[in-house]
Design a protein around this motif. Structure first.
Motif, PDB file in Angstrom:
ATOM      1  N   LYS A  75     -44.417 -64.116 -72.819  1.00 55.21           N
ATOM      2  CA  LYS A  75     -43.089 -63.963 -72.232  1.00 55.21           C
ATOM      3  C   LYS A  75     -43.178 -63.415 -70.810  1.00 55.21           C
ATOM      4  N   ALA A  76     -44.076 -62.445 -70.643  1.00 57.54           N
ATOM      5  CA  ALA A  76     -44.241 -61.880 -69.305  1.00 57.54           C
ATOM      6  C   ALA A  76     -44.757 -62.947 -68.337  1.00 57.54           C
ATOM      7  N   SER A  77     -45.679 -63.784 -68.820  1.00 60.08           N
ATOM      8  CA  SER A  77     -46.177 -64.874 -67.965  1.00 60.08           C
ATOM      9  C   SER A  77     -45.032 -65.802 -67.578  1.00 60.08           C
ATOM     10  N   GLN A  78     -44.187 -66.115 -68.568  1.00 61.40           N
ATOM     11  CA  GLN A  78     -43.058 -67.017 -68.293  1.00 61.40           C
ATOM     12  C   GLN A  78     -42.117 -66.409 -67.267  1.00 61.40           C
ATOM     13  N   PHE A  79     -41.881 -65.105 -67.415  1.00 59.60           N
ATOM     14  CA  PHE A  79     -40.993 -64.429 -66.473  1.00 59.60           C
ATOM     15  C   PHE A  79     -41.553 -64.542 -65.052  1.00 59.60           C
ATOM     16  N   LEU A  80     -42.852 -64.253 -64.913  1.00 59.86           N
ATOM     17  CA  LEU A  80     -43.455 -64.296 -63.583  1.00 59.86           C
ATOM     18  C   LEU A  80     -43.553 -65.717 -63.051  1.00 59.86           C
ATOM     19  N   ALA A  81     -43.815 -66.667 -63.958  1.00 57.85           N
ATOM     20  CA  ALA A  81     -43.947 -68.061 -63.524  1.00 57.85           C
ATOM     21  C   ALA A  81     -42.631 -68.551 -62.912  1.00 57.85           C
ATOM     22  N   GLU A  82     -41.535 -67.888 -63.231  1.00 57.09           N
ATOM     23  CA  GLU A  82     -40.261 -68.275 -62.637  1.00 57.09           C
ATOM     24  C   GLU A  82     -39.822 -67.331 -61.532  1.00 57.09           C
ATOM     25  N   GLU A  83     -40.114 -66.060 -61.701  1.00 61.20           N
ATOM     26  CA  GLU A  83     -39.639 -65.082 -60.717  1.00 61.20           C
ATOM     27  C   GLU A  83     -40.472 -65.114 -59.429  1.00 61.20           C
ATOM     28  N   LEU A  84     -41.789 -65.226 -59.572  1.00 59.26           N
ATOM     29  CA  LEU A  84     -42.617 -65.177 -58.362  1.00 59.26           C
ATOM     30  C   LEU A  84     -42.332 -66.332 -57.396  1.00 59.26           C
ATOM     31  N   PRO A  85     -42.206 -67.573 -57.880  1.00 59.50           N
ATOM     32  CA  PRO A  85     -41.879 -68.635 -56.918  1.00 59.50           C
ATOM     33  C   PRO A  85     -40.557 -68.380 -56.189  1.00 59.50           C
ATOM     34  N   VAL A  86     -39.589 -67.777 -56.891  1.00 56.55           N
ATOM     35  CA  VAL A  86     -38.309 -67.483 -56.222  1.00 56.55           C
ATOM     36  C   VAL A  86     -38.555 -66.464 -55.101  1.00 56.55           C
ATOM     37  N   ARG A  87     -39.297 -65.409 -55.429  1.00 58.80           N
ATOM     38  CA  ARG A  87     -39.550 -64.381 -54.408  1.00 58.80           C
ATOM     39  C   ARG A  87     -40.365 -64.935 -53.241  1.00 58.80           C
ATOM     40  N   LEU A  88     -41.394 -65.724 -53.569  1.00 57.63           N
ATOM     41  CA  LEU A  88     -42.241 -66.276 -52.499  1.00 57.63           C
ATOM     42  C   LEU A  88     -41.441 -67.239 -51.624  1.00 57.63           C
ATOM     43  N   ALA A  89     -40.595 -68.036 -52.265  1.00 63.76           N
ATOM     44  CA  ALA A  89     -39.809 -69.016 -51.502  1.00 63.76           C
ATOM     45  C   ALA A  89     -38.895 -68.307 -50.497  1.00 63.76           C
TER      46      ALA A  89
ATOM     47  N   GLY B 222     -43.965 -53.462 -71.818  1.00 66.68           N
ATOM     48  CA  GLY B 222     -45.425 -53.645 -71.848  1.00 66.68           C
ATOM     49  C   GLY B 222     -46.171 -52.779 -72.847  1.00 66.68           C
ATOM     50  N   GLN B 223     -45.403 -52.031 -73.679  1.00 66.71           N
ATOM     51  CA  GLN B 223     -46.120 -51.162 -74.624  1.00 66.71           C
ATOM     52  C   GLN B 223     -46.770 -51.988 -75.739  1.00 66.71           C
ATOM     53  N   ASN B 224     -48.022 -51.774 -75.975  1.00 71.40           N
ATOM     54  CA  ASN B 224     -48.778 -52.515 -76.987  1.00 71.40           C
ATOM     55  C   ASN B 224     -48.440 -54.001 -77.010  1.00 71.40           C
ATOM     56  N   PRO B 225     -48.672 -54.700 -75.930  1.00 72.81           N
ATOM     57  CA  PRO B 225     -48.221 -56.089 -75.871  1.00 72.81           C
ATOM     58  C   PRO B 225     -49.015 -57.014 -76.788  1.00 72.81           C
TER      59      PRO B 225
ATOM     60  N   GLN C 135     -56.791 -54.970 -69.058  1.00 75.19           N
ATOM     61  CA  GLN C 135     -57.287 -53.611 -69.278  1.00 75.19           C
ATOM     62  C   GLN C 135     -57.250 -53.201 -70.734  1.00 75.19           C
ATOM     63  N   GLN C 136     -58.185 -52.350 -71.096  1.00 74.50           N
ATOM     64  CA  GLN C 136     -58.215 -51.756 -72.437  1.00 74.50           C
ATOM     65  C   GLN C 136     -56.967 -50.894 -72.614  1.00 74.50           C
ATOM     66  N   ALA C 137     -56.437 -50.853 -73.824  1.00 74.05           N
ATOM     67  CA  ALA C 137     -55.268 -50.011 -74.072  1.00 74.05           C
ATOM     68  C   ALA C 137     -55.621 -48.547 -73.806  1.00 74.05           C
ATOM     69  N   HIS C 138     -54.691 -47.833 -73.214  1.00 71.12           N
ATOM     70  CA  HIS C 138     -54.893 -46.411 -72.924  1.00 71.12           C
ATOM     71  C   HIS C 138     -53.578 -45.718 -73.252  1.00 71.12           C
ATOM     72  N   GLU C 139     -53.635 -44.567 -73.934  1.00 73.65           N
ATOM     73  CA  GLU C 139     -52.370 -44.025 -74.442  1.00 73.65           C
ATOM     74  C   GLU C 139     -51.417 -43.576 -73.339  1.00 73.65           C
ATOM     75  N   ASP C 140     -51.918 -43.251 -72.140  1.00 76.71           N
ATOM     76  CA  ASP C 140     -51.030 -42.803 -71.066  1.00 76.71           C
ATOM     77  C   ASP C 140     -50.678 -43.897 -70.071  1.00 76.71           C
ATOM     78  N   TYR C 141     -51.145 -45.104 -70.333  1.00 76.37           N
ATOM     79  CA  TYR C 141     -50.907 -46.175 -69.362  1.00 76.37           C
ATOM     80  C   TYR C 141     -50.229 -47.373 -69.990  1.00 76.37           C
ATOM     81  N   VAL C 142     -49.285 -47.960 -69.243  1.00 79.46           N
ATOM     82  CA  VAL C 142     -48.784 -49.292 -69.570  1.00 79.46           C
ATOM     83  C   VAL C 142     -49.071 -50.120 -68.326  1.00 79.46           C
ATOM     84  N   GLY C 143     -50.098 -50.935 -68.381  1.00 80.59           N
ATOM     85  CA  GLY C 143     -50.527 -51.661 -67.172  1.00 80.59           C
ATOM     86  C   GLY C 143     -50.964 -50.663 -66.118  1.00 80.59           C
ATOM     87  N   ILE C 144     -50.369 -50.798 -64.909  1.00 79.31           N
ATOM     88  CA  ILE C 144     -50.753 -49.848 -63.848  1.00 79.31           C
ATOM     89  C   ILE C 144     -49.808 -48.650 -63.797  1.00 79.31           C
TER      90      ILE C 144
END
Ligand code: ATP
Length: 438
Positions: free
Chosen positions: A45-59, A35-38, A244-253
């Motif tokens: 790609k991250a959306s694609q990953f979640l679009a496949e991983e989340l339904p598996v986890r929810l199911a 997630g650094q400087n995405p 979120q705005q880029a922050h040097e000490d944060y990658v997402g949360i």
């Protein structure tokens, strides 16, 4: 909206299908690297990953909620939660896939694969255009889309290619935005899950006239809440990366330089504030913090403050109840010591609150065990009532342990009955361990 949602036989088929695939764990380290400087391409790609991983986890969770032992699945609140999971599953699998312009597809086909930081087992998925998965899930074929995908030679290396030199068209940004909105919507739907499941367990206890929950239900709650932490971490991370705005000490949360001293100090202040309010006292028990001021490591600050806050509340309460709320000037201090080892950062919280009887130790890890009389989840309990009080829900210890375990840490409690309690929070500072996936 969710009131009108029903799990139709067609949705059940899809749930069973997705639940037959293993979930894929990620590590904190992978999430930081990825997630650094995405760019918009990385976010895609991250959306694609979640679009496949989340339904598996929810199911997996819907299936489990449907198959709980001792008729727990029949409780109205459990059914409500199952419906939320199924509805979110349905919304994710019917989210329209992105159709990339021809020139981008060409560029992706000819560019070299880059090193990616997503889990190995997802490589196959990322090799394949998402739309083929989507089509196969929408009923053209034998409904066995994943297996078919694995057998086919990938035509495009779309999601596994070096995307640095590509100028992403507005469609990509638009897709990322829409997908993020969907995730935010799903996340807020599930906000009351912990309380609603707790309510479901209470309905069950009443219907069975049971005093305690059995080991099987306890184990299920651990699995279920652990999985929830994971799902919410993935969603929270994705939403933050996209909004979120880029922050040097944060990658997402994730804070790449989470300062342990500052997080613990803030938790101390918050817990003492709640304690003073609750017992209507001017000064709660003092808390001494011994921690290097410059100790930083990558972590989700919210998780660490949650754990510390819950444990400190327990210690403060034990001390006040042992000595009496009128003994403000005589409370023995609670000591918090933080040490950095090779693998772990360990936080020890020691109080002189009288400890816990050895016979009660197994119970403290069970959900809804509390010795606080005035609160708890009672008859007129509403999900919205679940705000941070001093104590009373019996969720503090078991949930804090799950948060610690989620990133490869642990939580241990050792008590001297008649004297006090030591709690050890172990945090894995290497951050390379994968999520434990139930
Ligand atoms: N430091 C401690 N000293 C003595 N008893 C403790 C301590 N920590 C926990 N306990 C006992 O364990 C019980 C369960 O703790 P837990 O944190 O899970 O729930 P709670 O504090 O009662 O409620 P909440 O979910 O609101 O935090 C407490 O009610 C208390 O009896």
């Amino acid at each position: 909206m969710s009131a009108g949602f029903r799990i139709t036989p067609a949705i059940w088929d899809k749930i069973h299908h997705f639940a037959s695939f293993p979930q894929t764990g990620v590590s904190l380290q992978q999430m930081v690297l990825f997630g650094q400087n995405p760019s918009q391409g990385t976010l895609l790609k991250a959306s694609q990953f979640l679009a496949e991983e989340l339904p598996v986890r929810l199911a997996h969770r819907v299936k489990e909620l449907d198959e709980l032992p001792h008729n727990l699945s029949d409780m109205p609140s459990i059914k409500k939660v199952k419906n939320w999971y199924a509805q979110s599953f349905e919304e994710l699998i019917s989210f329209p896939p992105i159709v990339l312009p021809h020139n981008i597809r060409q560029a992706l086909m000819t560019s070299r694969p880059e090193e990616h930081h997503l889990p190995e087992s997802k490589v196959n998925y990322f090799d394949e255009p998402y739309s083929s998965l989507h089509n196969s899930m929408n009923g053209n074929g034998n409904g066995n889309g994943f297996n078919k995908l694995k057998l086919r030679v990938p035509m495009e290396r779309r999601y596994y290619a070096n995307t640095n030199n590509i100028t992403w068209p507005p469609e990509v940004q638009d897709y990322n935005k829409r997908f993020t909105k969907l995730l935010e919507h799903i996340k807020s739907r599930h906000d009351p899950t912990v309380t609603t499941v707790a309510q479901g367990v209470l309905e069950w206890k009443r219907s069975q006239n049971a005093k305690h929950i059995g080991l099987d239900i306890q184990a299920w709650l651990d699995r279920f809440y652990l999985s929830r932490i994971g799902i919410r971490f993935l969603i929270g991370q994705h939403v933050a990366l996209n909004t979120q705005q880029a922050h040097e000490d944060y990658v997402g949360i994730i804070c790449t330089k989470a300062n342990v001293h500052d997080i613990v100090q803030e938790a101390i202040e918050n817990a003492r504030f709640v304690c003073e309010e609750h017992y209507a006292m001017f000064k709660g028990p003092p808390v001494q913090l011994i921690c290097p001021k410059d100790l930083v490591f990558p972590y989700v600050p919210g998780h660490l403050s949650h754990i510390c806050f819950e444990l400190l509340k327990n210690s403060l309460r034990a001390v006040v109840e042992r000595y009496g709320a009128d003994q403000e000037d005589n409370f023995p201090p609670i000591k918090v010591v933080v040490v950095e080892g090779k693998e772990d950062i360990t936080i020890k919280i020691s109080d002189e609150g009288g400890g816990i009887a050895r016979s009660a130790i197994p119970l403290i890890w069970t959900y809804m065990y509390t010795t606080m009389e005035s609160q708890g989840i009672g008859n007129d309990f509403q999900a919205s009532d679940f705000k941070a009080p001093m104590a009373g829900f019996g969720y503090g210890l078991p949930l804090s342990r799950l948060y610690a375990r989620y990133f490869g840490g642990d939580l241990r409690l050792i008590s001297m009955d008649g004297f006090g309690t030591d709690v050890y929070i172990h945090l894995n500072r290497l951050s390379s361990s994968r999520e434990p996936l139930p």
